[in-house]
Scaffold this active site. Structure first.
Site, PDB file in Angstrom:
ATOM      1  N   TYR A  17       0.837  -1.208   0.000  1.00 31.06           N
ATOM      2  CA  TYR A  17       0.000   0.000   0.000  1.00 31.06           C
ATOM      3  C   TYR A  17       0.870   1.255   0.000  1.00 31.06           C
ATOM      4  O   TYR A  17       1.903   1.319   0.669  1.00 31.06           O
ATOM      5  CB  TYR A  17      -0.934   0.024   1.200  1.00 31.06           C
ATOM      6  CG  TYR A  17      -2.070  -0.963   1.131  1.00 31.06           C
ATOM      7  CD1 TYR A  17      -2.303  -1.728  -0.007  1.00 31.06           C
ATOM      8  CD2 TYR A  17      -2.932  -1.144   2.218  1.00 31.06           C
ATOM      9  CE1 TYR A  17      -3.350  -2.634  -0.066  1.00 31.06           C
ATOM     10  CE2 TYR A  17      -3.986  -2.038   2.159  1.00 31.06           C
ATOM     11  CZ  TYR A  17      -4.182  -2.789   1.016  1.00 31.06           C
ATOM     12  OH  TYR A  17      -5.219  -3.689   0.970  1.00 31.06           O
ATOM     13  N   PRO A  19     -16.546  -3.109   0.350  1.00 22.19           N
ATOM     14  CA  PRO A  19     -17.921  -3.397   0.758  1.00 22.19           C
ATOM     15  C   PRO A  19     -18.962  -2.530   0.061  1.00 22.19           C
ATOM     16  O   PRO A  19     -20.139  -2.886   0.021  1.00 22.19           O
ATOM     17  CB  PRO A  19     -17.903  -3.130   2.267  1.00 22.19           C
ATOM     18  CG  PRO A  19     -16.791  -2.151   2.456  1.00 22.19           C
ATOM     19  CD  PRO A  19     -15.753  -2.548   1.463  1.00 22.19           C
ATOM     20  N   LEU A  20     -18.523  -1.396  -0.502  1.00 17.66           N
ATOM     21  CA  LEU A  20     -19.463  -0.500  -1.185  1.00 17.66           C
ATOM     22  C   LEU A  20     -19.236  -0.487  -2.689  1.00 17.66           C
ATOM     23  O   LEU A  20     -19.669   0.438  -3.381  1.00 17.66           O
ATOM     24  CB  LEU A  20     -19.364   0.916  -0.602  1.00 17.66           C
ATOM     25  CG  LEU A  20     -19.728   1.014   0.882  1.00 17.66           C
ATOM     26  CD1 LEU A  20     -19.572   2.438   1.384  1.00 17.66           C
ATOM     27  CD2 LEU A  20     -21.152   0.512   1.138  1.00 17.66           C
ATOM     28  N   ALA A  21     -18.564  -1.514  -3.202  1.00 16.87           N
ATOM     29  CA  ALA A  21     -18.409  -1.713  -4.649  1.00 16.87           C
ATOM     30  C   ALA A  21     -17.882  -0.462  -5.342  1.00 16.87           C
ATOM     31  O   ALA A  21     -18.483   0.052  -6.288  1.00 16.87           O
ATOM     32  CB  ALA A  21     -19.735  -2.163  -5.272  1.00 16.87           C
ATOM     33  N   LEU A  58     -22.443   1.616  -4.152  1.00 21.13           N
ATOM     34  CA  LEU A  58     -23.454   1.422  -3.124  1.00 21.13           C
ATOM     35  C   LEU A  58     -23.459   2.548  -2.094  1.00 21.13           C
ATOM     36  O   LEU A  58     -24.101   2.441  -1.055  1.00 21.13           O
ATOM     37  CB  LEU A  58     -23.223   0.084  -2.419  1.00 21.13           C
ATOM     38  CG  LEU A  58     -23.269  -1.154  -3.321  1.00 21.13           C
ATOM     39  CD1 LEU A  58     -22.809  -2.385  -2.559  1.00 21.13           C
ATOM     40  CD2 LEU A  58     -24.672  -1.361  -3.882  1.00 21.13           C
TER      41      LEU A  58
END
Length: 323
Positions: free
Chosen positions: A53, A212-214, A218
């Site tokens: 990262y 998790p929120l694409a 989302l």
């Protein structure tokens, strides 16, 4: 804050995991330090990072930012369940990539130096390495555990059958093996429900969803667009593919009276084997807003309605595609 055990371990982690992938490239160091302080203030003790990262090959930029935050003291390290990863290229030399025993050992030492800590709570294989045998991988991990440099081992981006392979080889060595698997999982991408989630449930491996929120689809992308906030070109292309679903989703979130991002995270928290979705904020507002998902309760009717908008694969295999 709500807490749960990470997989079958006795380790207690917050039900939201702070993802640090944006620290460095998109979030400067002072702001990243503020977000991590806020995480502790809100009871979030689970932080996720990786040696690659920061996306400056070999530097481990994000790990360095976290390390300097730990160095401030104030029990920051003691209060953090720290997860990092190994696999990605850290140089153009052939052995500074993948999951050979040599790279696992050396990459861990380098991560510990950058993170300014003596140990990693959760050391994760960032991807499956089909060319390194499991006995070699486990020998390396056993060495790090015996030295006290790694407490638990996890995987990321592994298939269900990889989890089974890993656990059966670990069992043969009388080693704990995996306690977590970090996978792409959200309302739009539910492939893991076929075989990975059932495998993780069977072996006591906690699922840690990433994205998790694409990629923001989302998170209320349509209303943000109406407010003049533009998404990346990649996200816009995804939106065109899924616009009908996103329109229905945002309309249903309005019915529920909740922000779409909170509903997307809350849905994951209702899924079997899920330990904690990874929230990767760029700003403080994004982080604190995500925590509200813990207060969103979705009943059976709501879960069923979301299934009609984003139908999954039909349950676990083989029933999903056979009798």
């Amino acid at each position: 804050m709500q807490y749960t055990h990470l997989g079958r371990s006795g380790l207690s982690v917050s039900r939201v995991c702070l993802g640090t992938m944006n620290f460095g490239p998109q979030t400067d160091e002072p702001d990243a330090h503020d977000i991590m302080d806020a995480a502790h203030d809100h009871g979030v003790n689970f932080f996720d990072t990786a040696n690659v990262y920061g996306w400056r090959t070999g530097e481990g930029w994000t790990e360095q930012i976290i390390g300097r935050w730990f160095a401030k003291g104030g029990h920051r390290r003691d209060r953090t369940i720290l997860a990092t990863k190994v696999y990605g290229s850290m140089s153009d030399w052939p052995n500074d990539t993948f999951l050979s025993k040599r790279n696992i050992i050396h990459a861990c030492e380098d991560s510990l130096r950058r993170l300014q800590t003596d140990y990693v709570d959760l050391y994760q294989m960032h991807h499956v390495d089909r060319n390194t045998p499991w006995d070699e991988i486990w020998e390396a991990m056993e060495t790090l555990v015996a030295q006290g440099k790694v407490l638990y081992v996890g995987s990321s981006n592994h298939a269900g059958w990889h989890v089974v392979q890993a656990q059966e080889h670990a069992r043969g060595r009388a080693f704990t093996g995996l306690i977590s698997e970090q996978s792409l999982y959200n309302l739009l991408e539910r492939t893991v429900e076929l075989e990975l989630v059932p495998a993780c449930e069977a072996y006591g491996v906690g699922v840690i969803p990433w994205s998790p929120l694409a990629q923001g689809l989302l998170a209320g992308i349509l209303r943000k667009g109406e407010a003049g906030r533009s998404a990346s070109e990649r996200t816009q292309k995804l939106l065109e593919r899924h616009r009908d679903k996103i329109e229905r989703y945002e309309a249903y979130c309005d019915e529920l009276g909740h922000d779409p991002a909170k509903v997307g995270l809350a849905w994951l928290l209702h899924q079997p084997a899920v330990t904690a979705p990874i929230v990767g904020p760029r700003t403080m507002d994004q982080f604190t807003s995500a925590l509200d998902a813990l207060d969103v309760a979705l009943d059976e009717d709501a879960l069923a309605r979301l299934d009609t908008v984003f139908p999954g694969p039909g349950g676990p295999a083989p029933e999903a595609y056979a009798w």
